[in-house]
Design a protein around this motif. Structure first.
Motif, PDB file in Angstrom:
ATOM      1  N   ALA A   1     -20.296  40.100 -13.522  1.00  0.00           N
ATOM      2  CA  ALA A   1     -20.998  41.347 -13.204  1.00  0.00           C
ATOM      3  C   ALA A   1     -22.382  41.042 -12.681  1.00  0.00           C
ATOM      4  O   ALA A   1     -23.074  40.175 -13.199  1.00  0.00           O
ATOM      5  CB  ALA A   1     -21.096  42.237 -14.434  1.00  0.00           C
ATOM      6  N   GLU A   2     -22.768  41.757 -11.656  1.00  0.00           N
ATOM      7  CA  GLU A   2     -24.163  41.739 -11.247  1.00  0.00           C
ATOM      8  C   GLU A   2     -24.926  42.681 -12.168  1.00  0.00           C
ATOM      9  O   GLU A   2     -24.419  43.712 -12.600  1.00  0.00           O
ATOM     10  CB  GLU A   2     -24.311  42.214  -9.796  1.00  0.00           C
ATOM     11  CG  GLU A   2     -23.783  41.226  -8.777  1.00  0.00           C
ATOM     12  CD  GLU A   2     -24.601  39.962  -8.683  1.00  0.00           C
ATOM     13  OE1 GLU A   2     -25.739  39.951  -9.183  1.00  0.00           O
ATOM     14  OE2 GLU A   2     -24.098  38.978  -8.126  1.00  0.00           O
TER      15      GLU A   2
ATOM     16  N   THR B   1     -16.558  40.462  -5.929  1.00  0.00           N
ATOM     17  CA  THR B   1     -15.543  41.346  -6.489  1.00  0.00           C
ATOM     18  C   THR B   1     -16.113  42.698  -6.878  1.00  0.00           C
ATOM     19  O   THR B   1     -15.405  43.695  -6.890  1.00  0.00           O
ATOM     20  CB  THR B   1     -14.891  40.706  -7.726  1.00  0.00           C
ATOM     21  OG1 THR B   1     -15.895  40.478  -8.720  1.00  0.00           O
ATOM     22  CG2 THR B   1     -14.216  39.409  -7.360  1.00  0.00           C
ATOM     23  N   GLU B   2     -17.383  42.736  -7.217  1.00  0.00           N
ATOM     24  CA  GLU B   2     -18.079  43.979  -7.532  1.00  0.00           C
ATOM     25  C   GLU B   2     -19.411  43.965  -6.784  1.00  0.00           C
ATOM     26  O   GLU B   2     -20.473  43.834  -7.375  1.00  0.00           O
ATOM     27  CB  GLU B   2     -18.290  44.110  -9.036  1.00  0.00           C
ATOM     28  CG  GLU B   2     -18.756  45.496  -9.460  1.00  0.00           C
ATOM     29  CD  GLU B   2     -18.848  45.644 -10.977  1.00  0.00           C
ATOM     30  OE1 GLU B   2     -19.340  46.685 -11.432  1.00  0.00           O
ATOM     31  OE2 GLU B   2     -18.429  44.715 -11.691  1.00  0.00           O
ATOM     32  N   PRO B   3     -19.357  44.081  -5.472  1.00  0.00           N
ATOM     33  CA  PRO B   3     -20.539  43.809  -4.638  1.00  0.00           C
ATOM     34  C   PRO B   3     -21.517  44.972  -4.539  1.00  0.00           C
ATOM     35  O   PRO B   3     -21.733  45.553  -3.474  1.00  0.00           O
ATOM     36  CB  PRO B   3     -19.906  43.489  -3.281  1.00  0.00           C
ATOM     37  CG  PRO B   3     -18.670  44.331  -3.251  1.00  0.00           C
ATOM     38  CD  PRO B   3     -18.161  44.377  -4.663  1.00  0.00           C
TER      39      PRO B   3
ATOM     40  N   THR C   1     -21.775  42.044   2.323  1.00  0.00           N
ATOM     41  CA  THR C   1     -21.748  41.346   1.037  1.00  0.00           C
ATOM     42  C   THR C   1     -22.192  39.900   1.204  1.00  0.00           C
ATOM     43  O   THR C   1     -22.961  39.374   0.382  1.00  0.00           O
ATOM     44  CB  THR C   1     -20.329  41.407   0.438  1.00  0.00           C
ATOM     45  OG1 THR C   1     -19.987  42.775   0.207  1.00  0.00           O
ATOM     46  CG2 THR C   1     -20.242  40.626  -0.854  1.00  0.00           C
ATOM     47  N   ALA C   2     -21.715  39.239   2.232  1.00  0.00           N
ATOM     48  CA  ALA C   2     -22.132  37.855   2.473  1.00  0.00           C
ATOM     49  C   ALA C   2     -23.645  37.773   2.685  1.00  0.00           C
ATOM     50  O   ALA C   2     -24.303  36.849   2.198  1.00  0.00           O
ATOM     51  CB  ALA C   2     -21.397  37.294   3.690  1.00  0.00           C
TER      52      ALA C   2
ATOM     53  N   ASP D   1     -19.544  54.224  -8.528  1.00  0.00           N
ATOM     54  CA  ASP D   1     -20.516  55.147  -7.934  1.00  0.00           C
ATOM     55  C   ASP D   1     -20.689  54.926  -6.437  1.00  0.00           C
ATOM     56  O   ASP D   1     -21.553  55.555  -5.812  1.00  0.00           O
ATOM     57  CB  ASP D   1     -21.874  55.013  -8.633  1.00  0.00           C
ATOM     58  CG  ASP D   1     -21.892  55.698  -9.995  1.00  0.00           C
ATOM     59  OD1 ASP D   1     -21.104  56.639 -10.176  1.00  0.00           O
ATOM     60  OD2 ASP D   1     -22.689  55.285 -10.862  1.00  0.00           O
ATOM     61  N   ARG D   2     -19.891  54.045  -5.868  1.00  0.00           N
ATOM     62  CA  ARG D   2     -19.856  53.840  -4.417  1.00  0.00           C
ATOM     63  C   ARG D   2     -18.400  53.988  -3.978  1.00  0.00           C
ATOM     64  O   ARG D   2     -17.718  53.005  -3.702  1.00  0.00           O
ATOM     65  CB  ARG D   2     -20.430  52.465  -4.038  1.00  0.00           C
ATOM     66  CG  ARG D   2     -21.905  52.287  -4.374  1.00  0.00           C
ATOM     67  CD  ARG D   2     -22.775  53.228  -3.552  1.00  0.00           C
ATOM     68  NE  ARG D   2     -24.191  53.081  -3.879  1.00  0.00           N
ATOM     69  CZ  ARG D   2     -24.855  53.841  -4.742  1.00  0.00           C
ATOM     70  NH1 ARG D   2     -24.206  54.810  -5.389  1.00  0.00           N
ATOM     71  NH2 ARG D   2     -26.131  53.648  -4.979  1.00  0.00           N
ATOM     72  N   PRO D   3     -17.892  55.221  -3.958  1.00  0.00           N
ATOM     73  CA  PRO D   3     -16.448  55.442  -3.801  1.00  0.00           C
ATOM     74  C   PRO D   3     -15.855  54.937  -2.499  1.00  0.00           C
ATOM     75  O   PRO D   3     -14.665  54.603  -2.458  1.00  0.00           O
ATOM     76  CB  PRO D   3     -16.308  56.968  -3.919  1.00  0.00           C
ATOM     77  CG  PRO D   3     -17.672  57.507  -3.642  1.00  0.00           C
ATOM     78  CD  PRO D   3     -18.632  56.483  -4.151  1.00  0.00           C
ATOM     79  N   LEU D   4     -16.621  54.866  -1.415  1.00  0.00           N
ATOM     80  CA  LEU D   4     -16.062  54.345  -0.171  1.00  0.00           C
ATOM     81  C   LEU D   4     -15.650  52.894  -0.350  1.00  0.00           C
ATOM     82  O   LEU D   4     -14.528  52.492  -0.009  1.00  0.00           O
ATOM     83  CB  LEU D   4     -17.081  54.474   0.961  1.00  0.00           C
ATOM     84  CG  LEU D   4     -16.671  53.845   2.305  1.00  0.00           C
ATOM     85  CD1 LEU D   4     -15.376  54.464   2.822  1.00  0.00           C
ATOM     86  CD2 LEU D   4     -17.786  53.995   3.328  1.00  0.00           C
ATOM     87  N   LEU D   5     -16.540  52.087  -0.893  1.00  0.00           N
ATOM     88  CA  LEU D   5     -16.240  50.676  -1.119  1.00  0.00           C
ATOM     89  C   LEU D   5     -15.211  50.517  -2.228  1.00  0.00           C
ATOM     90  O   LEU D   5     -14.304  49.681  -2.138  1.00  0.00           O
ATOM     91  CB  LEU D   5     -17.524  49.928  -1.467  1.00  0.00           C
ATOM     92  CG  LEU D   5     -17.432  48.427  -1.716  1.00  0.00           C
ATOM     93  CD1 LEU D   5     -16.831  47.711  -0.521  1.00  0.00           C
ATOM     94  CD2 LEU D   5     -18.810  47.852  -2.039  1.00  0.00           C
ATOM     95  N   ASN D   6     -15.329  51.322  -3.253  1.00  0.00           N
ATOM     96  CA  ASN D   6     -14.403  51.236  -4.378  1.00  0.00           C
ATOM     97  C   ASN D   6     -12.973  51.555  -3.949  1.00  0.00           C
ATOM     98  O   ASN D   6     -12.018  50.882  -4.364  1.00  0.00           O
ATOM     99  CB  ASN D   6     -14.848  52.199  -5.477  1.00  0.00           C
ATOM    100  CG  ASN D   6     -14.057  52.011  -6.767  1.00  0.00           C
ATOM    101  OD1 ASN D   6     -13.808  50.892  -7.207  1.00  0.00           O
ATOM    102  ND2 ASN D   6     -13.643  53.107  -7.377  1.00  0.00           N
ATOM    103  N   ALA D   7     -12.815  52.564  -3.104  1.00  0.00           N
ATOM    104  CA  ALA D   7     -11.480  52.928  -2.639  1.00  0.00           C
ATOM    105  C   ALA D   7     -10.844  51.790  -1.846  1.00  0.00           C
ATOM    106  O   ALA D   7      -9.653  51.504  -1.983  1.00  0.00           O
ATOM    107  CB  ALA D   7     -11.549  54.198  -1.793  1.00  0.00           C
ATOM    108  N   LEU D   8     -11.637  51.128  -1.029  1.00  0.00           N
ATOM    109  CA  LEU D   8     -11.110  50.022  -0.235  1.00  0.00           C
ATOM    110  C   LEU D   8     -10.712  48.846  -1.113  1.00  0.00           C
ATOM    111  O   LEU D   8      -9.628  48.272  -0.952  1.00  0.00           O
ATOM    112  CB  LEU D   8     -12.163  49.581   0.787  1.00  0.00           C
ATOM    113  CG  LEU D   8     -12.463  50.561   1.925  1.00  0.00           C
ATOM    114  CD1 LEU D   8     -13.738  50.162   2.649  1.00  0.00           C
ATOM    115  CD2 LEU D   8     -11.291  50.623   2.907  1.00  0.00           C
TER     116      LEU D   8
END
Length: 610
Positions: free
Chosen positions: A496-497, A391-393, A265-266, A401-408
């Motif tokens: 939001a992006e 926050t929403e990277p 993300t950075a 739609d990116r459940p791995l990142l969303n779950a974390l």
């Protein structure tokens, strides 16, 4: 004559030593394994530019250059720093970058892959089995990928070996490349305790890791790379947990993934899981626990256009979905800069023939909002890129739609840790002092090779401007760090992006006159309560939060996040295992023990006869 009690005491001491060695040997596993695999120091010597000479039959080379997209494998001899390995596999590599160079008029500057063990299974170079030679496509600085891997290393992520290499083919100079270790069995053996788990390279249907079914055959883009007979039940369990709920720590190396996504993300690396194409990453499972591994960073530092344009991945219309999601958001902007204008002078050049400009044929996909595909890095300093949401990277898609990142990030504890790692990066790695020192060191090493590179995509003027002009990677990093810290504190709100930062609308960054800026809207947590922004003031028990322990490393600024000692990594990192060397050493000790017992038995018999 020795007394029996001394013999017994000696035997007892040997037993104690044997047990102690057997207990501590697993913790020494990585040191023992690395004695056989020295390629990280010998092949990837970062203190110099390594010379790589490739010799291949003229007809085979001609065949490759006539049909580069076929990735035809031919026999070659490779000499690296004077050491020759014969009978290796040699081919082109890449996807977007490969197709882009194919479309260029006068450029054969492809990325290459060398398989030392393609024809001889037991052949390697100091333990290295496969080497990628990356052509620095779409990177006028030549440093995006190198610096990104360096950050991943400092964050404690298992990272492929990498260093600069100057390549010749049949005596002809092909130019300055970045050599990168392929992620395969050797990499796993070097970086993980066992190295025998399932390795995946997701790219296609299912690579977003969204739940489809409990049938692994439905995930045609998951791409198992090792253990072809695996039932992949661990993958199905992981997909079930991240999509349908469960204990993430039962299936993920959570802390490793938080470090990884913080770094990604950075770096605003969107040619990746967090972008519309959902690729360029590996997943490795060991004992049911998944780690995520970095790959392909030539378009990091905001170098990928990301969301709004370009072809949809796998025909699943994901790009259109991301576009629609972006258009449906309430998007406003203040203090928005004018978008960077891309001129002919800023587009990539090929220097084989009078620095002819790269051209795209009619109908070629335009990934840059109007600019040529080869120059996606041109707008990397746009405000929407610098202020990419933490926050929403994601870009060109939604977090859901990116459940791995969303779950974390949906778990408050994990989200706070992710913010801590972002803070670490912003205050240390992305500091002006550190970035300046690193880039000056790298460019001092490679500039003479860039000057003589006959196939480079950019002119020397463009290279010089990219590394020392008004908009450099140092400028990107320092401004990105300011944005990260402002988002963490709530002084900057990025709601939001939206579309691609290369032509899309900017994020919402509002501040009412005379009013304090509000922290980002974090949505609701799993209990329906509003999520709170990271607390960057007091820590546990009201004690002010302290910066992490930063150990000195390269240039005295290297960062070592807390708990990131890979020797103590949990759930897939380096911990304990018995390698072949361990077994051999243990066998020798066992033989010595048996020998000592036999000696004692013989001694006692002689004593009775006396």
């Amino acid at each position: 004559m020795l007394k029996t009690r001394y013999v017994v005491a000696s035997i007892g001491l040997l037993i104690v030593i044997f047990v102690a060695v057997m207990f501590f040997l697993p913790n020494l596993q990585i040191d023992i394994a690395n004695k056989g695999n020295t390629y990280t120091e010998t092949v990837f010597d970062q203190s110099k530019v390594t010379k790589v000479d490739i010799t291949v039959a003229d007809d085979d080379l001609a065949s490759i250059l006539e049909n580069p997209s076929e990735k035809e494998i031919v026999n070659a001899d490779v000499t690296i720093d004077g050491e020759t390995v014969k009978n290796v596999g040699f081919r082109t590599k890449g996807n977007l970058s490969l197709n882009s160079v194919v479309q260029m008029e006068d450029s054969d500057r492809y990325s290459w892959k060398i398989d030392f063990d393609h024809y001889q299974e037991d052949q390697d170079l100091h333990g290295l089995k496969k080497l990628a030679l990356n052509n620095n496509y779409s990177d006028p600085t030549y440093t995006r990928e190198y610096l990104s891997y360096t950050l991943m290393e400092k964050m404690g992520i298992a990272t492929p070996g990498h260093s600069y290499m100057y390549v010749t083919i049949n005596g002809k100079e092909w130019g300055l490349y970045l050599g990168v270790e392929a992620i395969e069995e050797t990499f796993l053996d070097t970086n993980f305790s066992e190295g025998t788990g399932d390795l995946y390279y997701p790219d296609g249907t299912g690579s977003d890791l969204k739940w489809i079914s409990d049938d692994i055959d439905d995930y045609t883009g998951i791409n198992l790379k090792t253990n072809g007979n695996s039932d992949q039940s661990a993958m199905i369990k992981m997909l079930d947990v991240i999509n349908n709920g469960g204990d993430l720590e039962e299936v993920l190396d959570v802390d490793e993934m938080l470090r990884y996504f913080a770094a990604n993300t950075a770096l605003v690396n969107l040619d990746h899981y967090q972008g519309m194409l959902k690729h360029n990453y590996y997943l490795y499972e060991e004992n049911g626990i998944f780690s995520i591994l970095p790959w392909d960073y030539n378009m990091s530092f905001g170098g990928f256009s990301g969301g709004g344009g370009g072809p949809a991945a796998d025909g699943d219309k994901e790009t259109e979905k991301g576009q629609e999601a972006a258009n449906n958001r309430d998007v406003k902007a203040v203090d928005q800069r004018e978008p960077t204008t891309v001129t002919e002078d800023s587009s990539p050049a090929n220097n084989n023939d009078n620095n002819a400009k790269a051209k795209l044929p009619d109908g070629a996909p335009n990934m840059n909002g109007g600019a040529m595909m080869g120059d996606m890095s041109a707008n990397f300093m746009d405000e929407s890129t610098i202020n990419f949401s933490i926050t929403e990277p994601v870009m060109g898609t939604t977090l859901e739609d990116r459940p791995l990142l969303n779950a974390l990030l949906s778990t408050e504890e994990y989200r706070e840790k992710y913010y801590e790692y972002l803070n670490d990066i912003a205050t240390d790695y992305f500091s002006e002092e550190n970035m300046t020192a690193m880039t000056e060191k790298v460019t001092a090493l490679i500039t003479p090779y860039v000057e003589k590179d006959p196939t480079k995509f950019y002119t020397m003027d463009e290279y010089t401007k990219a590394i020392s002009g008004e908009e450099t990677l140092v400028d990107f990093a320092t401004q990105r760090a300011d944005s990260i810290l402002a988002q963490l504190s709530g002084d900057l709100v990025v709601e939001a992006e939206t579309q691609s930062s290369m032509g899309g609308a900017a994020p919402n960054m509002e501040k009412e006159k005379g009013a304090a800026m509000q922290p980002p809207n974090m949505g609701n947590d799993e209990n329906g309560a509003p999520m709170q922004p990271p607390n960057m003031g007091d820590g546990e028990n009201g004690v002010p939060m302290q910066p992490p322990n930063m150990k000195d490393g390269e240039n005295g600024m290297a960062m070592q996040p807390p708990g990131m000692n890979r020797d103590m990594d949990s759930g897939g990192g380096i911990n304990s295992s018995y390698s072949k060397e361990t077994i051999i050493l243990s066998s020798v000790l066992l033989l010595l023990l048996f020998g000592a017992i036999a000696f004692a038995h013989s001694f006692r018999r002689r004593g009775r006869k006396g």
